[in-house]
Scaffold this active site. Structure first.
Site, PDB file in Angstrom:
ATOM      1  N   HIS A  57      39.728  45.322  36.079  1.00  0.00           N
ATOM      2  CA  HIS A  57      39.146  46.525  36.692  1.00  0.00           C
ATOM      3  C   HIS A  57      40.042  47.018  37.820  1.00  0.00           C
ATOM      4  O   HIS A  57      40.513  46.240  38.632  1.00  0.00           O
ATOM      5  CB  HIS A  57      37.743  46.224  37.228  1.00  0.00           C
ATOM      6  CG  HIS A  57      36.705  46.228  36.154  1.00  0.00           C
ATOM      7  ND1 HIS A  57      35.374  46.447  36.390  1.00  0.00           N
ATOM      8  CD2 HIS A  57      36.821  46.069  34.806  1.00  0.00           C
ATOM      9  CE1 HIS A  57      34.709  46.404  35.241  1.00  0.00           C
ATOM     10  NE2 HIS A  57      35.567  46.164  34.275  1.00  0.00           N
ATOM     11  N   TYR A  81      28.135  50.376  42.521  1.00  0.00           N
ATOM     12  CA  TYR A  81      27.285  49.948  43.632  1.00  0.00           C
ATOM     13  C   TYR A  81      26.556  51.191  44.128  1.00  0.00           C
ATOM     14  O   TYR A  81      27.198  52.118  44.618  1.00  0.00           O
ATOM     15  CB  TYR A  81      28.132  49.361  44.767  1.00  0.00           C
ATOM     16  CG  TYR A  81      28.745  48.013  44.435  1.00  0.00           C
ATOM     17  CD1 TYR A  81      29.900  47.906  43.671  1.00  0.00           C
ATOM     18  CD2 TYR A  81      28.155  46.830  44.896  1.00  0.00           C
ATOM     19  CE1 TYR A  81      30.454  46.663  43.370  1.00  0.00           C
ATOM     20  CE2 TYR A  81      28.706  45.582  44.609  1.00  0.00           C
ATOM     21  CZ  TYR A  81      29.852  45.513  43.840  1.00  0.00           C
ATOM     22  OH  TYR A  81      30.400  44.282  43.540  1.00  0.00           O
ATOM     23  N   PRO A  97      25.232  38.107  47.148  1.00  0.00           N
ATOM     24  CA  PRO A  97      26.181  38.457  46.080  1.00  0.00           C
ATOM     25  C   PRO A  97      26.783  39.860  46.170  1.00  0.00           C
ATOM     26  O   PRO A  97      27.659  40.196  45.375  1.00  0.00           O
ATOM     27  CB  PRO A  97      25.351  38.288  44.796  1.00  0.00           C
ATOM     28  CG  PRO A  97      23.931  38.287  45.221  1.00  0.00           C
ATOM     29  CD  PRO A  97      23.870  37.871  46.641  1.00  0.00           C
ATOM     30  N   LYS A 108      31.657  37.400  46.492  1.00  0.00           N
ATOM     31  CA  LYS A 108      32.604  36.477  47.118  1.00  0.00           C
ATOM     32  C   LYS A 108      32.326  34.993  46.864  1.00  0.00           C
ATOM     33  O   LYS A 108      33.211  34.162  47.083  1.00  0.00           O
ATOM     34  CB  LYS A 108      32.612  36.699  48.652  1.00  0.00           C
ATOM     35  CG  LYS A 108      33.292  37.969  49.066  1.00  0.00           C
ATOM     36  CD  LYS A 108      34.803  37.865  48.937  1.00  0.00           C
ATOM     37  CE  LYS A 108      35.474  39.200  48.855  1.00  0.00           C
ATOM     38  NZ  LYS A 108      36.101  39.498  47.585  1.00  0.00           N
ATOM     39  N   TYR A 164      37.489  43.388  49.180  1.00  0.00           N
ATOM     40  CA  TYR A 164      36.878  43.184  47.858  1.00  0.00           C
ATOM     41  C   TYR A 164      37.834  42.463  46.924  1.00  0.00           C
ATOM     42  O   TYR A 164      37.438  41.546  46.193  1.00  0.00           O
ATOM     43  CB  TYR A 164      36.461  44.536  47.261  1.00  0.00           C
ATOM     44  CG  TYR A 164      35.525  44.410  46.081  1.00  0.00           C
ATOM     45  CD1 TYR A 164      34.148  44.519  46.241  1.00  0.00           C
ATOM     46  CD2 TYR A 164      36.018  44.174  44.796  1.00  0.00           C
ATOM     47  CE1 TYR A 164      33.282  44.396  45.164  1.00  0.00           C
ATOM     48  CE2 TYR A 164      35.164  44.052  43.708  1.00  0.00           C
ATOM     49  CZ  TYR A 164      33.797  44.165  43.899  1.00  0.00           C
ATOM     50  OH  TYR A 164      32.939  44.036  42.822  1.00  0.00           O
TER      51      TYR A 164
END
Ligand code: RFL
Ligand code: PHB
Length: 392
Positions: free
Chosen positions: A72, A201, A293, A297, A385
């Protein structure tokens, strides 16, 4: 029974550590309280940082990941009925992430371990670690109905957030920092191709939703729900309706629906045990720290802990020096606290407060606007991220 490194827990941390040690010629034994089928089916993480993929490759456990993992190049943020793409390679100088389920990593590591690795005992429940300050600490465990003892040079507690290893830290030698969030996640697996190419998200009016995936044919979705949510109140249609509402945008986009094959509710907690070592006992992964979550991580932190630890044991084996092992806790905690901060910030930015505080909601939207309008703000999210560098 006797071994050099006794590992409690056959989750990703324990299994990967065993693999890394085996490759440097260090013997170990893994004790796992559950059955093989149980650990291979437990639904959890899906997003891997590059460093996690590299670690699995280094130890020969990435053949299937290299075939089936999905690369991704970013994530999408949704709020105010708008969609915004965060482009990782552009913002980080080329970094990407990989989608490959934790269940599959565990299957790959278990298969390797059973084929040529050191012993991995299922249904072997550790009940205590004794004498971690001495040269030969012991793990007491129950296997096949009998209490047994594993005598070790070192013990590593990879036994997750409900493990027993941390109980062997005497009172006053460690401290736990914890924070509970006032909401939970309802997670589902659905047999339907993902409605997106990258993870979404979303901060919907009613709260957070996440669209992730397991493969081109299987979607993984999450909804923020109140603490104490009963799954019986969430028939499949209600779940799909709520997801569709939270992902809704002005413009053309549709959430595809399909059969839901699993449902569960998870609480949200941050927790860090300091230090991560006492004498010859080390803690790694969720046994030492948990994160909510939202930042993806947990598994990545578990992998970076055991990479540091494996290098420490390799140095000891090669040179007789405990230099790296002595710095284990300090080396990991810097990264752990950064991941804890990032997960906390992402969680607070994207979830609705249960009391519906309108000021807080405006602050969240201002944070999201800043990330989507300012390249340095987006680059900061992308750097965290995709994973901060391993301090070695
Ligand atoms: P685990 O996986 O909990 O494994 C611990 C193992 O120890 C065993 N055990 C014992 N064995 C012997 N004796 C005892 N006394 C024992 N007590 C326990 C257990 O049976 C188990 O097999 O910990 P580990 O290895 O540290 O791995 C950590 C990860 O599992 C965890 O951090 C992640 O799943 C967190 N997480 C995510 N992390 C990511 O990096 N990316 C993600 O996308 C992501 N998504 C998630 C997640 C966690 C979630 N939940 C369910 C909390 C999504 C969710 C919903
Ligand atoms: C998942 O695929 O399960 C997943 C992905 C990203 C997260 C959390 C969970 O932040």
């Amino acid at each position: 029974m006797r071994t050099t490194v006794g590992i409690i827990g056959g989750g990703p941390a324990g299994l990967l550590l065993a693999r890394l040690l085996h490759r440097t010629g260090i013997d170990c034994v893994v004790l796992e309280s559950r059955t093989r089928a149980y650990v291979e089916q437990r639904q959890r993480a899906g997003m891997l940082e590059q460093g996690t993929v590299d670690a699995l490759r280094e130890c020969g456990a990435a053949d299937r990941l290299d075939l089936e993992g999905l690369t991704h190049h970013g994530i999408e943020l949704r709020f105010d009925r708008e969609r915004h793409h965060i482009d990782f390679p552009v913002l980080t100088g080329g970094r990407t992430v990989t989608i490959y389920a934790q269940t599959e990593i565990v299957k790959d590591l278990v298969a390797l371990q059973l084929a040529d690795g050191p012993p991995l005992l299922f249904q072997a429940e550790a009940i205590a670690v004794e004498k971690p300050e001495r040269d030969a600490p012991l793990v007491r465990f129950v296997h096949e109905g009998r209490e047994q003892t594993l005598s070790c040079d070192y013990v590593v507690g990879c036994d997750g957030s409900h493990g027993i290893a941390h109980n062997a830290f005497p009172a006053g030698t460690s401290r736990t920092y914890a924070h509970d969030y006032p909401y939970s996640w309802l997670g589902v697996l659905a047999e339907v191709p993902p409605s997106c190419e990258e993870l979404i998200y979303a901060r919907g009016e009613n709260g957070f939703a996440l669209h992730s995936m397991r493969s081109p044919a299987v979607s993984r979705l999450y909804l923020q729900v109140p603490i104490g949510t009963d799954l019986r109140d969430w028939p499949d249609e209600r779940i799909w309706d709520e997801l569709a509402a939270r992902f809704a945008i002005d413009g053309d986009w549709r959430l595809e629906r399909g059969p839901i094959t699993s449902k569960s509710v998870t609480s949200m907690r941050s927790c860090v045990h300091e230090p991560m070592r006492h004498g010859r006992l080390f803690l790694a992964g969720d046994a030492a720290h948990i994160v909510p979550p939202t930042g993806a991580k947990g598994l990545n932190l578990a992998v970076s802990d055991v990479r540091v630890l494996a290098r420490g044991f390799a140095e000891l084996h090669r040179t007789g020096s405990t230099g790296l092992l002595d710095r284990y806790s300090e080396m990991c905690l810097g990264r752990v606290w950064q991941a804890t901060r990032f997960s906390y910030d992402m969680t607070r930015m994207l979830h609705a407060q249960p009391d519906g505080d309108a000021f807080e909601h405006r602050m969240q939207l201002a944070r999201l606007r800043r990330i989507t309008a300012s390249r340095p703000a987006a680059a900061e999210l992308a750097a965290n991220y995709t994973g901060l560098p391993l301090a070695l």
